[in-house]
Design a protein around this motif. Structure first.
Motif, short mmCIF file in Angstrom:
data_model
loop_
_atom_site.label_atom_id
_atom_site.label_comp_id
_atom_site.label_asym_id
_atom_site.label_seq_id
_atom_site.Cartn_x
_atom_site.Cartn_y
_atom_site.Cartn_z
N THR A 1 8.41 7.87 12.18
CA THR A 1 9.72 7.31 11.89
C THR A 1 9.50 5.89 11.41
O THR A 1 9.04 5.03 12.18
CB THR A 1 10.62 7.31 13.14
OG1 THR A 1 10.71 8.64 13.66
CG2 THR A 1 12.02 6.81 12.80
N LEU A 2 9.77 5.65 10.16
CA LEU A 2 9.46 4.34 9.58
C LEU A 2 10.27 4.12 8.30
O LEU A 2 10.93 5.02 7.80
CB LEU A 2 7.97 4.22 9.27
CG LEU A 2 7.37 5.00 8.11
CD1 LEU A 2 5.96 4.49 7.83
CD2 LEU A 2 7.31 6.48 8.37
N THR A 3 10.23 2.90 7.80
CA THR A 3 10.84 2.59 6.52
C THR A 3 9.75 2.47 5.47
O THR A 3 8.56 2.40 5.79
CB THR A 3 11.62 1.26 6.56
OG1 THR A 3 10.69 0.16 6.47
CG2 THR A 3 12.44 1.13 7.83
N THR A 4 10.15 2.46 4.21
CA THR A 4 9.17 2.28 3.14
C THR A 4 8.60 0.87 3.11
O THR A 4 7.70 0.59 2.33
CB THR A 4 9.80 2.60 1.78
OG1 THR A 4 11.02 1.85 1.63
CG2 THR A 4 10.11 4.09 1.65
N HIS A 5 9.12 0.00 3.98
CA HIS A 5 8.63 -1.38 4.02
C HIS A 5 7.76 -1.65 5.24
O HIS A 5 7.39 -2.79 5.50
CB HIS A 5 9.82 -2.34 3.96
CG HIS A 5 10.62 -2.19 2.70
ND1 HIS A 5 10.34 -2.89 1.54
CD2 HIS A 5 11.65 -1.36 2.40
CE1 HIS A 5 11.18 -2.52 0.59
NE2 HIS A 5 11.98 -1.59 1.08
N ASN A 6 7.44 -0.60 6.00
CA ASN A 6 6.46 -0.74 7.07
C ASN A 6 5.05 -0.68 6.47
O ASN A 6 4.83 -0.04 5.45
CB ASN A 6 6.61 0.38 8.10
CG ASN A 6 7.82 0.22 8.98
OD1 ASN A 6 8.65 1.12 9.06
ND2 ASN A 6 7.95 -0.90 9.66
N GLY A 7 4.13 -1.33 7.14
CA GLY A 7 2.75 -1.29 6.68
C GLY A 7 2.59 -1.99 5.34
O GLY A 7 3.50 -2.65 4.82
N THR A 8 1.41 -1.87 4.77
CA THR A 8 1.15 -2.43 3.44
C THR A 8 1.90 -1.58 2.41
O THR A 8 1.73 -0.37 2.36
CB THR A 8 -0.35 -2.42 3.14
OG1 THR A 8 -1.03 -3.16 4.17
CG2 THR A 8 -0.64 -3.05 1.78
N HIS A 9 2.74 -2.21 1.63
CA HIS A 9 3.59 -1.46 0.71
C HIS A 9 3.81 -2.25 -0.57
O HIS A 9 3.57 -3.46 -0.63
CB HIS A 9 4.94 -1.15 1.36
CG HIS A 9 5.73 -2.38 1.70
ND1 HIS A 9 5.51 -3.10 2.86
CD2 HIS A 9 6.71 -3.04 1.04
CE1 HIS A 9 6.33 -4.14 2.90
NE2 HIS A 9 7.06 -4.14 1.80
N LEU A 10 4.26 -1.53 -1.59
CA LEU A 10 4.58 -2.13 -2.89
C LEU A 10 6.08 -2.06 -3.08
O LEU A 10 6.67 -0.98 -3.06
CB LEU A 10 3.85 -1.36 -4.00
CG LEU A 10 3.99 -1.92 -5.42
CD1 LEU A 10 3.17 -3.20 -5.58
CD2 LEU A 10 3.52 -0.89 -6.45
N ASP A 11 6.71 -3.22 -3.25
CA ASP A 11 8.15 -3.28 -3.50
C ASP A 11 8.45 -3.05 -4.98
O ASP A 11 7.78 -3.63 -5.85
CB ASP A 11 8.71 -4.64 -3.10
CG ASP A 11 8.86 -4.80 -1.60
OD1 ASP A 11 8.97 -3.78 -0.91
OD2 ASP A 11 8.88 -5.95 -1.13
N ALA A 12 9.45 -2.25 -5.24
CA ALA A 12 9.91 -2.01 -6.62
C ALA A 12 11.02 -3.00 -6.97
O ALA A 12 11.68 -3.54 -6.08
CB ALA A 12 10.43 -0.58 -6.74
N PRO A 13 11.28 -3.22 -8.26
CA PRO A 13 12.37 -4.12 -8.66
C PRO A 13 13.72 -3.74 -8.05
O PRO A 13 14.56 -4.61 -7.80
CB PRO A 13 12.38 -4.00 -10.18
CG PRO A 13 10.95 -3.72 -10.53
CD PRO A 13 10.46 -2.81 -9.43
N TRP A 14 13.94 -2.45 -7.79
CA TRP A 14 15.20 -2.00 -7.19
C TRP A 14 15.42 -2.62 -5.82
O TRP A 14 16.57 -2.80 -5.38
CB TRP A 14 15.19 -0.46 -7.10
CG TRP A 14 16.31 0.13 -6.31
CD1 TRP A 14 16.23 0.73 -5.09
CD2 TRP A 14 17.70 0.20 -6.69
NE1 TRP A 14 17.47 1.17 -4.68
CE2 TRP A 14 18.40 0.85 -5.64
CE3 TRP A 14 18.41 -0.23 -7.80
CZ2 TRP A 14 19.77 1.08 -5.67
CZ3 TRP A 14 19.78 0.00 -7.84
CH2 TRP A 14 20.45 0.65 -6.79
#
Length: 266
Positions: A64-77
């Motif tokens: 159970t996590l968000t796309t912003h947990n851990g090492t991640h790449l943010d998109a312009p959106w």
């Protein structure tokens, strides 16, 4: 010629402080024996002792996590509904993570050492230009620019979220106007820690200071990685960064196993 890989990604671990409490991921582990019921969906009546090795089906994890947990790449959106207002083609819908060109994600890397900046400092355009001059490198279009901050050494500690400097609007634009489309930091955010930003907003009343580096993506769309690690092990330049994101439909970010690739010619 030999190749050396440096892992730039943190471990996804709920017990290590890398996010505020309300954002921390959860992991439920299942052993081989605990998944017998699942294999019975495919092979009714099968028991664990009938499986090879008598161990049940297979180990598994539920996250159970968000796309912003851990090492991640943010998109312009993630930053704004639109991007590229400053470019000749004009404003257009912001890219989601599944739309980010893969070609952006395997490029020459540059590491800037900003560990000397105090926590909460906002890097300026002049400081960004000076950092490149100091290492004798002229930034090229599509270079992946990584900043090593004081947060890198604080990973997992109680003060991680408040550590390190951030990159301001003008410094971000300095990069993107030169063709940079992917950046990264070992801090929690590309911008300065929220505690420092909150103080500036309280002092000035200027709410445009909130996430000013992120919001530069409205003018020129770009991606940035957050919560990198091991940046202190990198040379200033002369390496390649691989940071392909998970393909999340309409996602604002995607987890990435970011890696630096160094080719030893000796």
């Amino acid at each position: 010629m030999s190749r050396r890989l440096i892992d730039l990604s943190i471990t996804l671990d709920p017990d290590v402080i890398t996010d505020p409490p309300f954002m921390r991921p959860r992991i439920e582990y299942q052993t081989h024996a605990q998944t017998v019921a699942e294999v019975q969906n495919f092979f009714p009546g099968l028991t664990a002792d009938q499986m090879p090795g008598g161990l049940g089906f297979a180990a598994s994890e539920t996250l159970t996590l968000t796309t912003h947990n851990g090492t991640h790449l943010d998109a312009p959106w993630h930053y704004h509904p639109t991007q590229d207002a400053a470019l000749n083609g004009g404003e257009r819908p912001a890219m989601t993570i599944d739309e980010v060109p893969l070609d952006w994600c395997l490029r020459p890397g540059v590491k800037l050492d900003f560990r000397h900046f105090p926590d909460g400092h906002v890097v300026t355009e002049a400081e960004m230009a000076a950092a490149f001059a100091a290492i004798g490198y002229e930034v090229q279009p599509f270079d992946i620019v990584l900043i090593n901050t004081a947060a890198g050494a604080a990973l997992g500690g109680p003060d991680f979220l408040s550590k390190g400097c951030g990159v301001g609007h003008d410094a971000t634009m300095w990069l993107t106007t030169r063709g940079v489309r992917v950046t990264g930091t070992d801090a929690w955010s590309w911008d300065a820690p929220f505690a420092a930003t909150a103080r500036r907003v309280a002092e000035t009343g200027d709410t445009s200071l909130i996430w000013e580096g992120h919001k530069a993506g409205r003018e020129i769309g770009y991606c940035h990685m957050e919560k990198l690690t091991n940046l202190d092990q990198l040379p200033d330049f002369g390496f390649t960064v691989s940071c392909f994101p998970a393909k999340v439909k309409r996602g604002s970010a995607g987890w990435t196993r970011a890696v630096a690739i160094l080719e030893d010619t000796a």
